[in-house]
Write a protein that holds these residues in place. Structure first.
Motif, PDB file in Angstrom:
ATOM      1  N   SER A 153       3.648  13.431  12.259  1.00  0.00           N
ATOM      2  CA  SER A 153       2.667  12.928  13.231  1.00  0.00           C
ATOM      3  C   SER A 153       3.128  11.611  13.840  1.00  0.00           C
ATOM      4  O   SER A 153       2.954  11.369  15.039  1.00  0.00           O
ATOM      5  CB  SER A 153       1.297  12.770  12.591  1.00  0.00           C
ATOM      6  OG  SER A 153       1.335  11.835  11.545  1.00  0.00           O
ATOM      7  N   VAL A 154       3.726  10.744  13.019  1.00  0.00           N
ATOM      8  CA  VAL A 154       4.246   9.481  13.532  1.00  0.00           C
ATOM      9  C   VAL A 154       5.383   9.747  14.513  1.00  0.00           C
ATOM     10  O   VAL A 154       5.446   9.169  15.598  1.00  0.00           O
ATOM     11  CB  VAL A 154       4.737   8.578  12.378  1.00  0.00           C
ATOM     12  CG1 VAL A 154       5.474   7.372  12.909  1.00  0.00           C
ATOM     13  CG2 VAL A 154       3.570   8.147  11.513  1.00  0.00           C
TER      14      VAL A 154
ATOM     15  N   ARG B 209       7.685   9.797  19.907  1.00  0.00           N
ATOM     16  CA  ARG B 209       8.418  10.560  20.917  1.00  0.00           C
ATOM     17  C   ARG B 209       7.669  10.535  22.250  1.00  0.00           C
ATOM     18  O   ARG B 209       8.261  10.334  23.308  1.00  0.00           O
ATOM     19  CB  ARG B 209       8.627  11.995  20.454  1.00  0.00           C
ATOM     20  CG  ARG B 209       9.466  12.832  21.398  1.00  0.00           C
ATOM     21  CD  ARG B 209       9.714  14.245  20.889  1.00  0.00           C
ATOM     22  NE  ARG B 209      10.303  14.282  19.564  1.00  0.00           N
ATOM     23  CZ  ARG B 209       9.685  14.724  18.464  1.00  0.00           C
ATOM     24  NH1 ARG B 209       8.447  15.195  18.544  1.00  0.00           N
ATOM     25  NH2 ARG B 209      10.285  14.723  17.298  1.00  0.00           N
ATOM     26  N   THR B 210       6.359  10.728  22.213  1.00  0.00           N
ATOM     27  CA  THR B 210       5.549  10.710  23.431  1.00  0.00           C
ATOM     28  C   THR B 210       5.663   9.367  24.133  1.00  0.00           C
ATOM     29  O   THR B 210       5.840   9.300  25.346  1.00  0.00           O
ATOM     30  CB  THR B 210       4.076  10.996  23.103  1.00  0.00           C
ATOM     31  OG1 THR B 210       3.988  12.247  22.432  1.00  0.00           O
ATOM     32  CG2 THR B 210       3.226  11.030  24.343  1.00  0.00           C
ATOM     33  N   VAL B 211       5.583   8.293  23.383  1.00  0.00           N
ATOM     34  CA  VAL B 211       5.674   6.949  23.955  1.00  0.00           C
ATOM     35  C   VAL B 211       7.073   6.723  24.514  1.00  0.00           C
ATOM     36  O   VAL B 211       7.246   6.226  25.626  1.00  0.00           O
ATOM     37  CB  VAL B 211       5.330   5.872  22.900  1.00  0.00           C
ATOM     38  CG1 VAL B 211       5.625   4.483  23.423  1.00  0.00           C
ATOM     39  CG2 VAL B 211       3.876   6.005  22.480  1.00  0.00           C
ATOM     40  N   ALA B 212       8.091   7.107  23.752  1.00  0.00           N
ATOM     41  CA  ALA B 212       9.474   6.875  24.174  1.00  0.00           C
ATOM     42  C   ALA B 212       9.810   7.662  25.441  1.00  0.00           C
ATOM     43  O   ALA B 212      10.525   7.166  26.309  1.00  0.00           O
ATOM     44  CB  ALA B 212      10.423   7.263  23.051  1.00  0.00           C
ATOM     45  N   LEU B 213       9.313   8.864  25.570  1.00  0.00           N
ATOM     46  CA  LEU B 213       9.604   9.666  26.749  1.00  0.00           C
ATOM     47  C   LEU B 213       8.940   9.123  28.007  1.00  0.00           C
ATOM     48  O   LEU B 213       9.403   9.351  29.111  1.00  0.00           O
ATOM     49  CB  LEU B 213       9.174  11.126  26.524  1.00  0.00           C
ATOM     50  CG  LEU B 213       9.992  11.892  25.487  1.00  0.00           C
ATOM     51  CD1 LEU B 213       9.388  13.265  25.267  1.00  0.00           C
ATOM     52  CD2 LEU B 213      11.448  12.024  25.926  1.00  0.00           C
TER      53      LEU B 213
ATOM     54  N   ASP C 249       0.838  -1.191   0.000  1.00  0.00           N
ATOM     55  CA  ASP C 249       0.000   0.000   0.000  1.00  0.00           C
ATOM     56  C   ASP C 249       0.881   1.252   0.000  1.00  0.00           C
ATOM     57  O   ASP C 249       1.484   1.594   1.007  1.00  0.00           O
ATOM     58  CB  ASP C 249      -0.902   0.003   1.236  1.00  0.00           C
ATOM     59  CG  ASP C 249      -1.961   1.087   1.186  1.00  0.00           C
ATOM     60  OD1 ASP C 249      -1.778   2.077   0.460  1.00  0.00           O
ATOM     61  OD2 ASP C 249      -2.971   0.939   1.884  1.00  0.00           O
ATOM     62  N   GLY C 250       0.945   1.918  -1.108  1.00  0.00           N
ATOM     63  CA  GLY C 250       1.805   3.089  -1.240  1.00  0.00           C
ATOM     64  C   GLY C 250       1.342   4.294  -0.446  1.00  0.00           C
ATOM     65  O   GLY C 250       2.059   5.287  -0.339  1.00  0.00           O
ATOM     66  N   ARG C 251       0.157   4.243   0.124  1.00  0.00           N
ATOM     67  CA  ARG C 251      -0.362   5.389   0.885  1.00  0.00           C
ATOM     68  C   ARG C 251       0.192   5.462   2.299  1.00  0.00           C
ATOM     69  O   ARG C 251       0.160   6.504   2.926  1.00  0.00           O
ATOM     70  CB  ARG C 251      -1.882   5.330   0.963  1.00  0.00           C
ATOM     71  CG  ARG C 251      -2.562   5.390  -0.391  1.00  0.00           C
ATOM     72  CD  ARG C 251      -4.030   5.154  -0.249  1.00  0.00           C
ATOM     73  NE  ARG C 251      -4.241   3.788   0.264  1.00  0.00           N
ATOM     74  CZ  ARG C 251      -5.372   3.346   0.782  1.00  0.00           C
ATOM     75  NH1 ARG C 251      -6.419   4.148   0.857  1.00  0.00           N
ATOM     76  NH2 ARG C 251      -5.485   2.114   1.204  1.00  0.00           N
ATOM     77  N   ILE C 252       0.679   4.350   2.813  1.00  0.00           N
ATOM     78  CA  ILE C 252       1.167   4.309   4.184  1.00  0.00           C
ATOM     79  C   ILE C 252       2.568   4.916   4.236  1.00  0.00           C
ATOM     80  O   ILE C 252       3.467   4.478   3.531  1.00  0.00           O
ATOM     81  CB  ILE C 252       1.193   2.867   4.727  1.00  0.00           C
ATOM     82  CG1 ILE C 252      -0.207   2.271   4.663  1.00  0.00           C
ATOM     83  CG2 ILE C 252       1.745   2.832   6.141  1.00  0.00           C
ATOM     84  CD1 ILE C 252      -0.271   0.810   5.000  1.00  0.00           C
ATOM     85  N   GLU C 253       2.736   5.928   5.099  1.00  0.00           N
ATOM     86  CA  GLU C 253       4.025   6.589   5.212  1.00  0.00           C
ATOM     87  C   GLU C 253       4.902   5.865   6.224  1.00  0.00           C
ATOM     88  O   GLU C 253       4.438   5.452   7.280  1.00  0.00           O
ATOM     89  CB  GLU C 253       3.840   8.036   5.672  1.00  0.00           C
ATOM     90  CG  GLU C 253       3.116   8.892   4.660  1.00  0.00           C
ATOM     91  CD  GLU C 253       3.039  10.332   5.123  1.00  0.00           C
ATOM     92  OE1 GLU C 253       4.032  10.843   5.659  1.00  0.00           O
ATOM     93  OE2 GLU C 253       1.982  10.926   4.944  1.00  0.00           O
ATOM     94  N   LEU C 254       6.167   5.745   5.893  1.00  0.00           N
ATOM     95  CA  LEU C 254       7.113   5.130   6.817  1.00  0.00           C
ATOM     96  C   LEU C 254       7.387   6.067   7.981  1.00  0.00           C
ATOM     97  O   LEU C 254       7.447   5.654   9.131  1.00  0.00           O
ATOM     98  CB  LEU C 254       8.415   4.794   6.090  1.00  0.00           C
ATOM     99  CG  LEU C 254       9.516   4.159   6.929  1.00  0.00           C
ATOM    100  CD1 LEU C 254       9.032   2.861   7.544  1.00  0.00           C
ATOM    101  CD2 LEU C 254      10.738   3.909   6.078  1.00  0.00           C
ATOM    102  N   ALA C 255       7.546   7.324   7.673  1.00  0.00           N
ATOM    103  CA  ALA C 255       7.798   8.308   8.724  1.00  0.00           C
ATOM    104  C   ALA C 255       7.117   9.613   8.335  1.00  0.00           C
ATOM    105  O   ALA C 255       7.101   9.999   7.174  1.00  0.00           O
ATOM    106  CB  ALA C 255       9.282   8.527   8.911  1.00  0.00           C
ATOM    107  N   SER C 256       6.569  10.245   9.306  1.00  0.00           N
ATOM    108  CA  SER C 256       5.961  11.547   9.099  1.00  0.00           C
ATOM    109  C   SER C 256       6.033  12.285  10.424  1.00  0.00           C
ATOM    110  O   SER C 256       6.329  11.702  11.464  1.00  0.00           O
ATOM    111  CB  SER C 256       4.509  11.423   8.633  1.00  0.00           C
ATOM    112  OG  SER C 256       3.726  10.893   9.675  1.00  0.00           O
TER     113      SER C 256
END
Length: 50
Positions: free
Chosen positions: A36-37, A42-46, A27-34
């Motif tokens: 928002s991602v 970052r929120t989870v990692a912190l 699916d070419g619509r799914i972004e690997l990184a953006s």
């Protein structure tokens, strides 16, 4: 190569997430990184305790 090393654990990770990886590759619509991602990660990692 030790299965405890990051590279040694890659095949196990690929097997575990193969359906998600396949969806991402097909699916070419799914972004690997953006932005928002990255903000979500970052929120989870912190909030992780080491």
């Amino acid at each position: 190569m030790s299965s405890n090393s990051p590279l040694g654990g890659a095949p196990k990770c690929i097997t575990k997430y193969s359906s998600c990886l396949t969806l991402f590759l097909e699916d070419g619509r799914i972004e690997l990184a953006s932005n928002s991602v990255e903000c979500t990660i970052r929120t989870v990692a912190l909030n992780c305790k080491k």
